[in-house]
Design a protein around this motif. Sequence first.
Motif, PDB file in Angstrom:
ATOM      1  N   THR A  92       0.857  -1.181   0.000  1.00 55.10           N
ATOM      2  CA  THR A  92       0.000   0.000   0.000  1.00 55.10           C
ATOM      3  C   THR A  92       0.894   1.233   0.000  1.00 55.10           C
ATOM      4  O   THR A  92       2.085   1.154   0.294  1.00 55.10           O
ATOM      5  CB  THR A  92      -0.910   0.006   1.243  1.00 55.10           C
ATOM      6  N   LEU A  93       0.331   2.346  -0.322  1.00 49.28           N
ATOM      7  CA  LEU A  93       1.099   3.588  -0.329  1.00 49.28           C
ATOM      8  C   LEU A  93       1.335   4.058   1.098  1.00 49.28           C
ATOM      9  O   LEU A  93       0.480   3.875   1.971  1.00 49.28           O
ATOM     10  CB  LEU A  93       0.357   4.660  -1.130  1.00 49.28           C
ATOM     11  N   PRO A 110      -1.354   7.949   3.848  1.00 48.96           N
ATOM     12  CA  PRO A 110      -2.755   7.486   3.958  1.00 48.96           C
ATOM     13  C   PRO A 110      -3.709   8.212   3.014  1.00 48.96           C
ATOM     14  O   PRO A 110      -4.678   7.614   2.537  1.00 48.96           O
ATOM     15  CB  PRO A 110      -3.121   7.752   5.418  1.00 48.96           C
ATOM     16  N   GLU A 168      -3.202   6.658  -0.350  1.00 54.41           N
ATOM     17  CA  GLU A 168      -3.744   5.298  -0.338  1.00 54.41           C
ATOM     18  C   GLU A 168      -5.268   5.322  -0.470  1.00 54.41           C
ATOM     19  O   GLU A 168      -5.849   4.505  -1.178  1.00 54.41           O
ATOM     20  CB  GLU A 168      -3.327   4.555   0.933  1.00 54.41           C
ATOM     21  N   ARG A 208      -5.879   5.977  -4.071  1.00 58.56           N
ATOM     22  CA  ARG A 208      -5.589   4.781  -4.862  1.00 58.56           C
ATOM     23  C   ARG A 208      -6.721   3.763  -4.756  1.00 58.56           C
ATOM     24  O   ARG A 208      -7.173   3.207  -5.755  1.00 58.56           O
ATOM     25  CB  ARG A 208      -4.279   4.130  -4.408  1.00 58.56           C
ATOM     26  N   ARG A 209      -7.206   3.550  -3.545  1.00 54.63           N
ATOM     27  CA  ARG A 209      -8.270   2.573  -3.333  1.00 54.63           C
ATOM     28  C   ARG A 209      -9.531   2.961  -4.109  1.00 54.63           C
ATOM     29  O   ARG A 209     -10.149   2.126  -4.768  1.00 54.63           O
ATOM     30  CB  ARG A 209      -8.574   2.432  -1.844  1.00 54.63           C
TER      31      ARG A 209
END
Length: 133
Positions: free
Chosen positions: A72-73, A76, A79, A82-83
């Motif tokens: 994961t990146l 946060p 991330e 990205r999600r």
Amino acid sequence: MAYLNHASAFAVAGAHAVPAPWAAQDEGHTEFSPLEWTVIALARRDPISSLSEPGPVARALGSLFGLGRQSTLADPQLEALRRLAVHAWHKGYKMPVSEIKRFIAAGFSAGQYETLLASVANKRVERRRSVAA
């Protein structure tokens, strides 16, 4: 030709003016930084399985055979972006509510949510057209 003030139809005597129900809501910031656009573009290649945590058997097999999972990146906020982008690339407008809440809680706005979905939808349509041609 007469002018009809529709907003006044919703005003209550002695109270503050009530905005018309169709009045534009503040969507907040709608742009992304170049880094954020890069995350969105790279999420196109990430599988949906990259969003879930591997179980104990998968972790054991991964460590035994050297199969690492996609990380994961570290940031946060990126991330969360990205999600949501992975879901958008794979499922279009069908988003899990939990991912939308995570996206908003990470500091993104509703306007950015709409910008991301519209941008990914346009790219998905372009890709389908190029494949069909």
